[in-house]
Design a protein around this motif. Structure first.
Motif, PDB file in Angstrom:
ATOM      1  N   ASN A 223       0.797  -1.237   0.000  1.00 17.78           N
ATOM      2  CA  ASN A 223       0.000   0.000   0.000  1.00 17.78           C
ATOM      3  C   ASN A 223       0.824   1.279   0.000  1.00 17.78           C
ATOM      4  OD1 ASN A 223      -2.941  -0.589  -0.023  1.00 17.78           O
ATOM      5  ND2 ASN A 223      -2.376  -1.899   1.699  1.00 17.78           N
ATOM      6  N   ARG A 224       2.085   1.191  -0.497  1.00 15.70           N
ATOM      7  CA  ARG A 224       2.865   2.433  -0.521  1.00 15.70           C
ATOM      8  C   ARG A 224       2.347   3.394  -1.596  1.00 15.70           C
ATOM      9  NH1 ARG A 224       5.805  -1.602  -2.764  1.00 15.70           N
ATOM     10  NH2 ARG A 224       7.105  -1.207  -4.585  1.00 15.70           N
ATOM     11  N   PHE A 225       1.565   2.885  -2.524  1.00 12.96           N
ATOM     12  CA  PHE A 225       0.902   3.746  -3.517  1.00 12.96           C
ATOM     13  C   PHE A 225      -0.587   3.745  -3.165  1.00 12.96           C
ATOM     14  CE2 PHE A 225      -1.145   4.856  -7.504  1.00 12.96           C
ATOM     15  CZ  PHE A 225      -0.268   5.777  -8.089  1.00 12.96           C
ATOM     16  N   GLY A 226      -1.090   4.888  -2.713  1.00 12.07           N
ATOM     17  CA  GLY A 226      -2.494   4.977  -2.309  1.00 12.07           C
ATOM     18  C   GLY A 226      -3.135   6.229  -2.887  1.00 12.07           C
ATOM     19  N   THR A 227      -4.163   6.696  -2.217  1.00  6.82           N
ATOM     20  CA  THR A 227      -4.957   7.811  -2.750  1.00  6.82           C
ATOM     21  C   THR A 227      -4.106   9.054  -3.061  1.00  6.82           C
ATOM     22  OG1 THR A 227      -6.891   7.048  -1.544  1.00  6.82           O
ATOM     23  CG2 THR A 227      -6.892   9.354  -2.214  1.00  6.82           C
ATOM     24  N   HIS A 228      -3.243   9.450  -2.117  1.00  7.56           N
ATOM     25  CA  HIS A 228      -2.464  10.680  -2.333  1.00  7.56           C
ATOM     26  C   HIS A 228      -1.465  10.504  -3.473  1.00  7.56           C
ATOM     27  CE1 HIS A 228      -3.679  12.934   1.417  1.00  7.56           C
ATOM     28  NE2 HIS A 228      -4.188  11.731   1.620  1.00  7.56           N
ATOM     29  N   GLU A 229      -0.862   9.314  -3.551  1.00  5.03           N
ATOM     30  CA  GLU A 229       0.120   9.076  -4.622  1.00  5.03           C
ATOM     31  C   GLU A 229      -0.589   9.038  -5.977  1.00  5.03           C
ATOM     32  OE1 GLU A 229      -0.075   7.323  -1.756  1.00  5.03           O
ATOM     33  OE2 GLU A 229       1.760   8.071  -0.789  1.00  5.03           O
ATOM     34  N   PHE A 230      -1.778   8.444  -6.002  1.00  3.77           N
ATOM     35  CA  PHE A 230      -2.511   8.407  -7.281  1.00  3.77           C
ATOM     36  C   PHE A 230      -2.922   9.817  -7.703  1.00  3.77           C
ATOM     37  CE2 PHE A 230      -6.510   8.135  -9.718  1.00  3.77           C
ATOM     38  CZ  PHE A 230      -6.004   7.506 -10.846  1.00  3.77           C
ATOM     39  N   MET A 231      -3.368  10.614  -6.738  1.00  7.22           N
ATOM     40  CA  MET A 231      -3.770  11.982  -7.091  1.00  7.22           C
ATOM     41  C   MET A 231      -2.558  12.805  -7.550  1.00  7.22           C
ATOM     42  SD  MET A 231      -6.947  11.815  -7.014  1.00  7.22           S
ATOM     43  CE  MET A 231      -7.166  13.487  -7.606  1.00  7.22           C
ATOM     44  N   GLU A 232      -1.372  12.482  -7.011  1.00  8.64           N
ATOM     45  CA  GLU A 232      -0.152  13.156  -7.484  1.00  8.64           C
ATOM     46  C   GLU A 232       0.118  12.751  -8.947  1.00  8.64           C
ATOM     47  OE1 GLU A 232       1.716  15.512  -6.753  1.00  8.64           O
ATOM     48  OE2 GLU A 232       3.608  15.150  -7.788  1.00  8.64           O
ATOM     49  N   LEU A 233      -0.123  11.477  -9.265  1.00  4.09           N
ATOM     50  CA  LEU A 233       0.036  11.028 -10.657  1.00  4.09           C
ATOM     51  C   LEU A 233      -0.918  11.804 -11.570  1.00  4.09           C
ATOM     52  CD1 LEU A 233       1.000   9.087 -12.909  1.00  4.09           C
ATOM     53  CD2 LEU A 233      -0.644   7.398 -12.071  1.00  4.09           C
ATOM     54  N   CYS A 234      -2.175  11.927 -11.140  1.00  4.38           N
ATOM     55  CA  CYS A 234      -3.149  12.665 -11.957  1.00  4.38           C
ATOM     56  C   CYS A 234      -2.726  14.126 -12.102  1.00  4.38           C
ATOM     57  CB  CYS A 234      -4.551  12.579 -11.348  1.00  4.38           C
ATOM     58  SG  CYS A 234      -5.238  10.926 -11.442  1.00  4.38           S
ATOM     59  N   ARG A 235      -2.175  14.687 -11.034  1.00  5.00           N
ATOM     60  CA  ARG A 235      -1.716  16.085 -11.119  1.00  5.00           C
ATOM     61  C   ARG A 235      -0.603  16.199 -12.156  1.00  5.00           C
ATOM     62  NH1 ARG A 235       2.199  19.331  -9.954  1.00  5.00           N
ATOM     63  NH2 ARG A 235       3.513  17.695  -9.058  1.00  5.00           N
ATOM     64  N   GLN A 236       0.356  15.277 -12.092  1.00  2.00           N
ATOM     65  CA  GLN A 236       1.473  15.354 -13.044  1.00  2.00           C
ATOM     66  C   GLN A 236       1.004  15.124 -14.487  1.00  2.00           C
ATOM     67  OE1 GLN A 236       5.045  13.177 -12.000  1.00  2.00           O
ATOM     68  NE2 GLN A 236       4.916  13.757  -9.847  1.00  2.00           N
ATOM     69  N   LEU A 237       0.000  14.260 -14.656  1.00  2.00           N
ATOM     70  CA  LEU A 237      -0.507  13.995 -16.016  1.00  2.00           C
ATOM     71  C   LEU A 237      -1.495  15.069 -16.472  1.00  2.00           C
ATOM     72  CD1 LEU A 237      -1.224  10.135 -15.858  1.00  2.00           C
ATOM     73  CD2 LEU A 237       0.651  11.287 -17.054  1.00  2.00           C
ATOM     74  N   GLY A 238      -2.018  15.821 -15.513  1.00  2.00           N
ATOM     75  CA  GLY A 238      -3.034  16.829 -15.848  1.00  2.00           C
ATOM     76  C   GLY A 238      -4.364  16.185 -16.225  1.00  2.00           C
ATOM     77  N   CYS A 239      -4.699  15.058 -15.566  1.00  2.00           N
ATOM     78  CA  CYS A 239      -5.945  14.367 -15.928  1.00  2.00           C
ATOM     79  C   CYS A 239      -6.896  14.265 -14.738  1.00  2.00           C
ATOM     80  CB  CYS A 239      -5.642  12.981 -16.490  1.00  2.00           C
ATOM     81  SG  CYS A 239      -5.100  11.792 -15.271  1.00  2.00           S
ATOM     82  N   GLU A 240      -8.129  13.910 -15.029  1.00  2.00           N
ATOM     83  CA  GLU A 240      -9.130  13.663 -13.985  1.00  2.00           C
ATOM     84  C   GLU A 240      -8.911  12.252 -13.421  1.00  2.00           C
ATOM     85  OE1 GLU A 240     -11.871  15.376 -12.869  1.00  2.00           O
ATOM     86  OE2 GLU A 240     -12.302  16.861 -14.418  1.00  2.00           O
ATOM     87  N   ALA A 241      -9.311  12.084 -12.164  1.00  2.00           N
ATOM     88  CA  ALA A 241      -9.248  10.759 -11.542  1.00  2.00           C
ATOM     89  C   ALA A 241     -10.604  10.070 -11.664  1.00  2.00           C
ATOM     90  CB  ALA A 241      -8.892  10.904 -10.069  1.00  2.00           C
ATOM     91  N   TYR A 242     -10.566   8.775 -11.884  1.00  2.00           N
ATOM     92  CA  TYR A 242     -11.773   7.942 -11.876  1.00  2.00           C
ATOM     93  C   TYR A 242     -11.499   6.811 -10.887  1.00  2.00           C
ATOM     94  CZ  TYR A 242     -14.961   4.329 -13.901  1.00  2.00           C
ATOM     95  OH  TYR A 242     -15.880   3.323 -14.112  1.00  2.00           O
ATOM     96  N   PHE A 243     -12.142   6.893  -9.727  1.00  2.00           N
ATOM     97  CA  PHE A 243     -11.925   5.893  -8.682  1.00  2.00           C
ATOM     98  C   PHE A 243     -12.954   4.778  -8.810  1.00  2.00           C
ATOM     99  CE2 PHE A 243      -9.709   8.354  -4.978  1.00  2.00           C
ATOM    100  CZ  PHE A 243      -8.724   8.772  -5.857  1.00  2.00           C
ATOM    101  N   SER A 244     -12.467   3.564  -8.722  1.00  2.00           N
ATOM    102  CA  SER A 244     -13.356   2.414  -8.720  1.00  2.00           C
ATOM    103  C   SER A 244     -13.478   1.952  -7.270  1.00  2.00           C
ATOM    104  CB  SER A 244     -12.705   1.342  -9.604  1.00  2.00           C
ATOM    105  OG  SER A 244     -13.596   0.352  -9.901  1.00  2.00           O
ATOM    106  N   GLY A 245     -14.665   2.069  -6.687  1.00  2.00           N
ATOM    107  CA  GLY A 245     -14.852   1.788  -5.263  1.00  2.00           C
ATOM    108  C   GLY A 245     -15.192   0.331  -4.994  1.00  2.00           C
ATOM    109  N   ASN A 246     -14.961  -0.068  -3.754  1.00  5.60           N
ATOM    110  CA  ASN A 246     -15.121  -1.460  -3.345  1.00  5.60           C
ATOM    111  C   ASN A 246     -16.565  -1.746  -2.920  1.00  5.60           C
ATOM    112  OD1 ASN A 246     -15.088  -3.929  -2.033  1.00  5.60           O
ATOM    113  ND2 ASN A 246     -13.137  -3.551  -0.979  1.00  5.60           N
ATOM    114  N   VAL A 247     -17.263  -2.519  -3.728  1.00  5.40           N
ATOM    115  CA  VAL A 247     -18.615  -2.966  -3.376  1.00  5.40           C
ATOM    116  C   VAL A 247     -18.562  -4.443  -2.967  1.00  5.40           C
ATOM    117  CG1 VAL A 247     -20.936  -3.415  -4.296  1.00  5.40           C
ATOM    118  CG2 VAL A 247     -19.783  -1.258  -4.819  1.00  5.40           C
ATOM    119  N   GLY A 248     -17.691  -5.206  -3.647  1.00  6.03           N
ATOM    120  CA  GLY A 248     -17.637  -6.660  -3.428  1.00  6.03           C
ATOM    121  C   GLY A 248     -17.305  -7.063  -2.010  1.00  6.03           C
TER     122      GLY A 248
END
Ligand code: AHR
Length: 495
Positions: free
Chosen positions: A102-127
């Protein structure tokens, strides 16, 4: 081969999000492919590989889906926030049984989106998650003021909300996401959806229901009828396999002529799937709102590269994949009145990837080049095309020789993207349109090679786009030749 471009007729605007991508905690996509960590000798910015991010940034990626896939329904987002040394370690049971720390989580993913300049699409846990857990994730990401989750986010170093717009309510609920019947999923979807709150009316959220596997139209019908009023879109997953067997899907590079054509034939099935799922979504319009279709997993799926972990889904990428990407994107463009988003699987080192890495080395795949060449369609107005095609047959498979889509940008320029599916024959093109004049500037870019041509770490530029030559412009027409097995783009300035 004649192609008629008619800018007077259009299916509408091509949603930029059709050019979206997908990155799962699977094999070497996130770890190694995108994330190396701040202490890595591989040059990185805040832990993200500079080479890979800079290549992806050039594609102008609009939206990135994460963290799965099947992984999403085993993922508990709180394991991935807070001090890295205190994060919980879990087993990635879907993909190789590897340890996920879990060293890559929400904040790291949002940093990736910031660097790419893209929107985030989160897939949430229902199962395997809870309504509360999912609801908390939205609050954690999107709440501006004081609240338990917003305070936790701030304690973890992020003052401002992330304002995540796109939320997937589970993934493949008919399979790895819980093996549910559509009625059960639709009820759960409504329940989850109810608690995914809007925290800022200037930042609405967009809810995407877990959709059908291929042609499971009953799934789309039930989910849209039962849960339609609580969601914005329904997804669809369709992968291209050369063979009909999941045990022997076919090789990524060593394929036969017949497998080349079966792959293209099966790819073209995307049109039928979009048409039929789209028809169902239109017939169940809840409260006069049209539900969008989100093709949030598509692309080729082959047997893994020999010698690699079977759970990591690592495969090479050839000119055949370039054609698969171009055909799918042409279909999405031409059905932009139905498809509101699409996410190719997956960005790096997994399935039909843009980028492959080996240690510090990186290469761009033929699929990457297609996404680059098609960029001009993002947000443009689709333009109707009529192509006079001839069928090519090989064994059980028949495909048209040419496949096209077109759009008009805000500057009035037309973009025509064309595929020659033949593995042997060049195609002379005659493109007709009233808006072309004898002095119109027409330029082109070409990607071509043998069907199995691909880039390797030793020869990373074996397949790359070149400037198209031999374009002849006359009043109301231009001509050019598309080599066998090629993808071409033409930019046409009106006179
Ligand atoms: O993309 C790989 C897997 O394919 C995803 O995790 C899953 O949703 C689908 O079956």
């Amino acid at each position: 081969m004649r192609i008629i471009l008619n800018p007077n007729r259009s299916a509408g605007t091509i949603n930029r999000n059709i050019y979206g991508h997908f990155a799962e905690h699977l094999g070497r996509c996130i770890y190694e492919g995108l994330w190396v960590g701040p202490d890595s000798p591989i040059p990185n910015e805040n832990g993200l590989r500079r080479d890979v991010v800079s290549a992806l940034k050039k594609l102008n990626i609009p939206v990135l889906r994460w963290p799965g896939g099947c992984f999403a329904d085993t993922y508990h987002w709180r394991d991935g926030v807070g001090p890295v040394s205190e994060r919980k370690t879990i087993v990635n049971t879907n993909w190789g049984g590897v340890t996920e720390d879990n060293r890559f989580g929400t904040h790291e993913f949002m940093e990736l989106c910031r660097q790419l300049g893209c929107e985030a699409y989160f897939s949430g846990n229902v199962g395997s998650g809870t309504v509360q857990e999912f609801s908390d994730w939205v609050e954690y990401c999107n709440m501006l003021g004081v609240s338990p989750m917003a305070d936790l986010r701030r304690a973890n170093g992020r003052e401002e909300p992330f304002n995540v717009k796109y939320w997937g309510i589970g993934n493949e609920a008919w399979g790895c996401g819980g093996n549910m019947r559509p009625e059960r999923y639709a009820d759960l979807c409504m329940q989850y959806s109810t608690y995914l709150r809007i925290y800022d009316w200037d930042h609405m959220i967009y809810k995407i229901a877990s959709g059908a596997n291929v042609d499971d139209y009953e799934w789309t019908r039930k989910v849209s009828e039962i849960a339609g009023k609580t969601i914005d879109a329904v997804s669809l997953h369709y992968y291209t396999l050369p063979n009909d067997s999941w045990k022997q899907k076919g090789a990524a590079t060593g394929f036969t002529k017949e497998q080349y054509y079966s792959t293209l034939f099966k790819t073209l099935r995307m049109k039928e799937l979009i048409t039929e799922h789209g028809r169902i979504l239109r017939s169940s319009e809840p409260e006069d709102r049209r539900l969008g279709l989100v093709v949030d997993e598509w692309g080729t799926w082959y047997d893994v590269e020999p010698g690699t972990n079977p759970g990591f889904l690592y495969q090479q990428n050839t000119m055949r994949d370039a054609l698969v990407a171009a055909l799918n994107l042409n279909i999405f463009n031409n059905h932009c009145d139905t498809v509101v988003m699409a996410n190719i699987a997956q960005t790096v080192n997994v399935l039909q990837a843009m980028v492959l890495t080996e240690g510090a080395k990186m290469l761009l795949t033929p699929t990457y080049h297609v996404f680059d060449m098609y960029q001009g369609h993002q947000g443009a107005r689709q333009v109707e095309t009529y192509a006079e095609t001839t069928l090519i047959s090989c064994g059980d498979w028949s495909v048209p020789d040419i496949h096209v889509s077109a759009s008009e940008g805000a500057d009035g320029k037309l973009l025509l993207t064309a595929v020659n599916l033949s593995d042997t024959h060049d195609a002379p093109l005659e493109v007709l349109s009233d808006v072309i004049g004898a002095k119109s500037a027409v330029t082109g870019t070409l990607l071509t090679g043998k069907p199995a041509a691909h880039n390797t770490f030793d020869k990373p530029d074996a397949v790359k786009p070149v400037t198209m030559t031999g374009i002849k412009v006359e009043d109301k027409r231009f001509t050019a030749t598309l080599p066998a097995c090629s993808v071409a783009t033409f930019e046409i300035a009106r006179e």
